[in-house]
Design a protein around this motif. Structure first.
Motif, PDB file in Angstrom:
ATOM      1  N   PHE A  99       0.889  -1.292  -0.021  1.00 24.13           N
ATOM      2  CA  PHE A  99      -0.056  -0.062   0.091  1.00 24.13           C
ATOM      3  C   PHE A  99       0.939   1.390   0.070  1.00 24.13           C
ATOM      4  O   PHE A  99       0.610   2.287  -0.854  1.00 24.13           O
ATOM      5  CB  PHE A  99      -1.028  -0.163   1.335  1.00 24.13           C
ATOM      6  N   PHE A 100       2.042   1.331   0.995  1.00 19.07           N
ATOM      7  CA  PHE A 100       3.069   2.342   1.093  1.00 19.07           C
ATOM      8  C   PHE A 100       3.699   2.655  -0.361  1.00 19.07           C
ATOM      9  O   PHE A 100       3.878   3.556  -0.917  1.00 19.07           O
ATOM     10  CB  PHE A 100       3.847   2.269   2.008  1.00 19.07           C
ATOM     11  N   LEU A 101       4.075   1.406  -1.036  1.00 19.35           N
ATOM     12  CA  LEU A 101       4.389   1.417  -2.447  1.00 19.35           C
ATOM     13  C   LEU A 101       3.616   2.365  -3.397  1.00 19.35           C
ATOM     14  O   LEU A 101       4.137   3.000  -4.198  1.00 19.35           O
ATOM     15  CB  LEU A 101       4.980   0.170  -2.947  1.00 19.35           C
ATOM     16  N   TYR A 102       2.485   2.056  -3.525  1.00 17.91           N
ATOM     17  CA  TYR A 102       1.520   2.346  -4.304  1.00 17.91           C
ATOM     18  C   TYR A 102       1.275   3.996  -4.060  1.00 17.91           C
ATOM     19  O   TYR A 102       1.495   4.836  -4.801  1.00 17.91           O
ATOM     20  CB  TYR A 102      -0.122   2.063  -4.154  1.00 17.91           C
ATOM     21  N   TYR A 113       4.779   5.608  -4.975  1.00 16.24           N
ATOM     22  CA  TYR A 113       4.743   6.043  -6.333  1.00 16.24           C
ATOM     23  C   TYR A 113       4.151   6.913  -7.086  1.00 16.24           C
ATOM     24  O   TYR A 113       4.399   7.974  -7.620  1.00 16.24           O
ATOM     25  CB  TYR A 113       4.344   4.375  -7.164  1.00 16.24           C
ATOM     26  N   MET A 114       2.630   7.296  -6.498  1.00 11.05           N
ATOM     27  CA  MET A 114       1.735   8.239  -6.942  1.00 11.05           C
ATOM     28  C   MET A 114       2.345   9.778  -6.368  1.00 11.05           C
ATOM     29  O   MET A 114       2.399  10.637  -7.307  1.00 11.05           O
ATOM     30  CB  MET A 114       0.568   8.257  -6.371  1.00 11.05           C
ATOM     31  N   ALA A 146      11.294   8.304 -12.920  1.00 12.86           N
ATOM     32  CA  ALA A 146      11.829   8.321 -11.549  1.00 12.86           C
ATOM     33  C   ALA A 146      10.512   6.972 -10.774  1.00 12.86           C
ATOM     34  O   ALA A 146      11.121   6.008 -10.313  1.00 12.86           O
ATOM     35  CB  ALA A 146      11.636   9.204 -10.498  1.00 12.86           C
ATOM     36  N   GLY A 147       9.256   7.122 -11.305  1.00  9.31           N
ATOM     37  CA  GLY A 147       8.311   6.093 -10.660  1.00  9.31           C
ATOM     38  C   GLY A 147       8.482   4.651 -11.189  1.00  9.31           C
ATOM     39  O   GLY A 147       8.374   3.560 -10.258  1.00  9.31           O
ATOM     40  N   ALA A 148       9.202   4.671 -12.359  1.00  5.09           N
ATOM     41  CA  ALA A 148       9.185   3.279 -12.914  1.00  5.09           C
ATOM     42  C   ALA A 148      10.224   2.617 -12.112  1.00  5.09           C
ATOM     43  O   ALA A 148      10.280   1.454 -11.998  1.00  5.09           O
ATOM     44  CB  ALA A 148       9.650   3.607 -14.505  1.00  5.09           C
ATOM     45  N   PHE A 149      11.263   3.272 -11.633  1.00  7.04           N
ATOM     46  CA  PHE A 149      12.569   2.538 -11.187  1.00  7.04           C
ATOM     47  C   PHE A 149      12.059   2.183  -9.824  1.00  7.04           C
ATOM     48  O   PHE A 149      12.328   1.125  -9.062  1.00  7.04           O
ATOM     49  CB  PHE A 149      13.635   3.830 -11.092  1.00  7.04           C
TER      50      PHE A 149
END
Lengths: 239, 40
Positions: free
Chosen positions: A133-136, A139-140, A155-158
């Motif tokens: 959940f924190f990764l989502y 990312y946003m 950056a989000g892709a990495f």
């Protein structure tokens, strides 16, 4: 195939016929899942009627894992081949993935309280799902943190590619560690350890959630493509 | 279905459909908004 849909116009043509089909599947499967899950399916011999929470908790968990994995795959394709639709897919899917993960966590908590006697335990499965959940959310936040949208997407892709290590941890946490969370009832190679009367609502809700996600992610992708087109026009770069 | 655990079941299903309903609404509002932009 992949190259073909790198062109947003071709992709939008595909969306025109996929979207209505997905709407019909979503409505039908969710209605069937709700009816069988809340009305016709039996209570569990140990858990009583609280087992009905499973029909939304488990499909939401599947969606949370599936969406993140698809976002990481899209991020890889976007980084390597500069595939515009793949880049925008990750951005469009992230809030939906976060929503399904949130549903999974909260419904799990609502199921855990009557069955385990606790709203939350720092169990391997629950903790790794919370990290997802924190990764989502991360990312946003990262994608929106840059003035240059492309830099944010890269950056989000990495972050997505690094965070993908959490997916097998979530999946196999119940096998690798002694956890309070039960192991999988459905595996690809074994006979399901669940009765058909319970399997039907579970699979119906899973199909419904997948179809609903398809509808929403396609609309969000159309929105992102339209936004990007407008931005290019405003910058005087033509369409 | 008997009445046991009614609160937990109602809360779980209610939350699920509120969250998914909100996501659906936000998605379509954003789409309508971008469609209204001049040039689109």
């Amino acid at each position: 195939m992949m190259k073909r849909f790198a062109n947003p116009r071709r992709f939008l043509e595909l969306v025109k016929w996929v979207q209505p089909i997905a709407v019909v599947i979503a409505v039908t499967a969710l209605a069937l899942g709700l009816y069988t899950g809340l009305v016709t399916s039996p209570d569990d011999y140990q858990q009583g009627s609280s087992v009905r929470i499973m029909y939304i908790h488990v499909p939401a968990a599947w969606m949370a894992l599936f969406i993140y994995t698809s976002m990481a795959a899209a991020a890889f394709v976007g980084l390597v081949w500069k595939h515009i639709v793949a880049e925008l897919y990750a951005k469009a899917a992230a809030p939906l993935g976060a929503a399904f993960t949130f549903i999974c966590l909260v419904t799990g908590s609502l199921w855990g309280k009557p069955m385990w006697g606790a709203w939350w335990v720092w169990d391997a499965r629950l903790t790794s799902a919370l990290i997802l959940f924190f990764l989502y959310l991360g990312y946003m936040a990262l994608v929106d943190a840059f003035d240059d949208e492309q830099k944010g997407i890269n950056a989000g892709a990495f972050l997505l590619l690094v965070g993908v290590v959490n997916i097998p941890i979530i999946k196999f946490s119940v096998d690798w560690w002694n956890t309070l969370h039960q192991p999988a009832s459905l595996t690809r190679f074994a006979k399901p350890a669940i009765d058909a009367a319970m399997l039907l609502p579970l699979l119906s809700m899973a199909v419904g959630f997948t179809a609903l996600f398809t509808v929403l992610v396609l609309v969000r992708l159309k929105t992102e493509i339209a936004r990007r087109k407008l931005k290019i026009r405003q910058q005087g770069g033509g369409a | 279905m008997n009445g046991d655990y009614f609160f937990y079941i109602a809360a779980a299903y209610g939350l699920c459909f509120v969250v998914l309903g909100a996501m659906t609404l936000l998605t379509f509002v954003a789409w309508k908004k971008v469609r209204k932009e001049p040039g689109e």
